[in-house]
Design a protein around this motif. Structure first.
Motif, PDB file in Angstrom:
ATOM      1  N   PRO A  20       2.341 -35.669  65.873  1.00  0.00           N
ATOM      2  CA  PRO A  20       3.687 -35.160  65.552  1.00  0.00           C
ATOM      3  C   PRO A  20       4.229 -35.691  64.234  1.00  0.00           C
ATOM      4  O   PRO A  20       4.863 -34.951  63.473  1.00  0.00           O
ATOM      5  CB  PRO A  20       4.536 -35.648  66.742  1.00  0.00           C
TER       6      PRO A  20
ATOM      7  N   ASN B 147       8.856 -31.404  62.938  1.00  0.00           N
ATOM      8  CA  ASN B 147       7.778 -31.347  63.928  1.00  0.00           C
ATOM      9  C   ASN B 147       7.959 -30.165  64.869  1.00  0.00           C
ATOM     10  O   ASN B 147       8.369 -30.317  66.004  1.00  0.00           O
ATOM     11  CB  ASN B 147       7.716 -32.651  64.725  1.00  0.00           C
TER      12      ASN B 147
ATOM     13  N   GLU C  58       5.260 -33.571  60.931  1.00  0.00           N
ATOM     14  CA  GLU C  58       6.597 -33.706  60.345  1.00  0.00           C
ATOM     15  C   GLU C  58       6.504 -34.065  58.865  1.00  0.00           C
ATOM     16  O   GLU C  58       7.237 -33.520  58.034  1.00  0.00           O
ATOM     17  CB  GLU C  58       7.404 -34.776  61.088  1.00  0.00           C
TER      18      GLU C  58
ATOM     19  N   GLN D 204       9.306 -38.864  64.319  1.00  0.00           N
ATOM     20  CA  GLN D 204       8.219 -38.922  65.296  1.00  0.00           C
ATOM     21  C   GLN D 204       7.502 -40.268  65.252  1.00  0.00           C
ATOM     22  O   GLN D 204       7.288 -40.826  64.175  1.00  0.00           O
ATOM     23  CB  GLN D 204       7.229 -37.789  65.049  1.00  0.00           C
TER      24      GLN D 204
END
Length: 484
Positions: free
Chosen positions: A155, A165, A159, A150
């Motif tokens: 995001p 994510n 993650e 990401q």
């Protein structure tokens, strides 16, 4: 939700009613069995989901303190010195992708504006924005080849903490508590400290589909880390409150007994009991007036530039000292190029030098004091401190003085229990643009952290929606080279 359907104008009963009535009710039994399998956790000790559990093997780490540098610090301006980048300032960056980050970059090399020096017996290169942390490089294990998918803040943060994510997944701290239980029944096992809420906020420290017993306690620095609705009101004595809680527990247990598939009912019952026990333990743990004046000065409590982060770092030490397993601090202040305060402090799109100097002043002294304090108290032998952001920055410029987001290569360091000090693992290319040697994905990092805690990452699973989930998804390898 509408459960009724019609066929040729004839109303059909709701699905659950149909399963109860058809086939002598065996359909309903099958449904309950499937729901129970999908919402049940692995066996736990006794009836308390926070009861201490045995690890898969003896672990080196008992607690983790994660200093989350919100916004994404630049690896080539902090811990990953690149002489070639310095030499080729303004020249074309071979292989650069102007869309690597969130905006568009120039494709031209941007050198670090900071002075770099080697420190410690390890000779580790450190940017001049860390005059205090540079004294501790021989405690640090550097991962220079971190990468993820990401390229935007929320995001990437999700993650980094949840392994992938996807909304609704549990974060590392929740998995730790689920797998090991709590070392102190009077305090939460998972605590988050923040100033400005980071982008992604609750999703970054979510318990996801795990029972909410494993959810983090979130403490806001703007409210001096107070716990909402904790103290008993003056109208009730301790005996009256205890009697009230006993009655509530009995009623809740009776209610839950008829609803075995609703896992969060047990978490709700447990939350009342934990809140009761916290009434004495939490105020004591959060009371910094019990620390000496020398300790306050060491952390930087007397410096307005870093007082907030200093308080959070000192609190994190007091919490792990009392058995809290996972404490995460989200660094919450930084100055943008235009002088405004940024909610993603290390986000240096327009003026790298102004931004990173500000973030260094805010975090350097408190983080260094935390390492020194843990070490002096013998806590660094069982505590692992982690420093890093959700990604790194581009080696080419955004505009003339900034850097864009870069998930393809960045540095995280760890210090303390179980890892080699003064050790450098992995590498980015000669410009610091991409991880190229011994690449480390977040799944590998998580597998290694769980290993240090005594947990086999492939065995730490939770059944949800018909499949077994784990923090490392379907990937992840322990990094044996960094283990002490």
């Amino acid at each position: 939700m509408v459960n009724d359907f019609t066929t040729n104008g004839i109303a059909l009963p709701p699905r659950r009613q149909f399963l109860r009535q058809a086939g002598l009710g065996f359909g309903s039994l099958a449904l309950a069995s499937m729901l129970h399998r999908d919402t049940s956790a692995s066996p736990i000790s006794g009836t308390d989901p926070l009861a201490l559990k045995s690890p898969d093997f003896p672990g080196r780490v008992k607690s983790i303190i994660w200093l989350f540098m919100t916004g994404g610090p630049s690896q080539v301006d902090t811990w990953d010195y690149k002489p070639e980048l310095q030499k080729r300032d303004g020249q074309e960056l071979a292989g650069s992708d102007p869309k690597t980050g969130f905006f568009t970059t120039s494709g031209k090399c941007l050198k670090s504006p900071f002075e770099w020096k080697q420190h410690g017996e390890s000779g580790s290169w450190v940017s001049g924005i860390f005059p205090h942390l540079s004294r501790h490089v021989d405690k640090m294990c550097f991962l220079h080849s971190m990468h993820l998918k990401q390229n935007n803040h929320a995001p990437a943060s999700i993650e980094l903490m949840c392994g992938t994510n996807r909304p609704g997944l549990p974060a590392l701290g929740a998995w730790m508590t689920y797998g090991l239980g709590s070392m102190n029944q009077d305090l939460p096992s998972y605590v988050v400290l923040h100033d400005t809420r980071p982008r992604g906020d609750d999703q970054i420290w979510s318990a996801g589909f795990l029972p909410k017993t494993y959810q983090a306690l979130s403490l806001d620095a703007r409210r001096k880390e107070t716990v909402d609705n904790l103290l008993r009101d003056g109208k009730h004595s301790d005996a009256q409150q205890r009697a009230q809680l006993d009655l509530i527990r009995q009623l809740n247990q009776k209610h839950a007994a008829t609803r075995p598939t609703q896992a969060d009912l047990a978490a709700r019952i447990n939350s009342y009991e934990l809140a009761y026990r916290m009434q004495m333990a939490a105020p004591d743990a959060l009371d910094l007036s019990k620390e000496s004046e020398a300790t306050h000065r060491m952390y930087g409590m007397d410096d307005p530039e870093c007082a907030t982060f200093a308080r959070q770092c000192m609190l994190s030490r007091r919490l792990v000292e009392r058995g809290v397993r996972f404490v995460q601090i989200f660094a919450g202040k930084g100055v943008s190029g235009d002088g405004s305060v940024n909610d993603v402090p290390w986000d240096c799109h327009s003026d790298l030098e102004t931004n990173h100097r500000s973030c260094g002043r805010y975090t350097d002294q408190p983080a260094a004091a935390l390492l020194a304090d843990l070490d002096a108290r013998g806590l660094l032998d069982s505590t692992l401190v982690i420093w890093g952001g959700e990604f790194g920055r581009t080696s080419d410029s955004q505009g003339s003085k900034g850097r864009d987001h870069n998930p393809n290569g960045f540095t995280i360091w760890m210090a303390g229990a179980g890892v080699k000090g003064g050790f450098h693992y992995g590498a980015t290319d000669e410009f610091g643009y991409k991880a190229v040697t011994n690449k480390v994905h977040v799944n590998d990092l998580h597998a290694t952290l769980l290993h240090l805690l005594g947990l086999e990452h492939t065995k730490l699973t939770y059944r949800f929606n018909g499949r077994d989930y784990r923090l490392t998804d379907v990937a992840g390898n322990v990094i044996p080279e960094i283990l002490a």
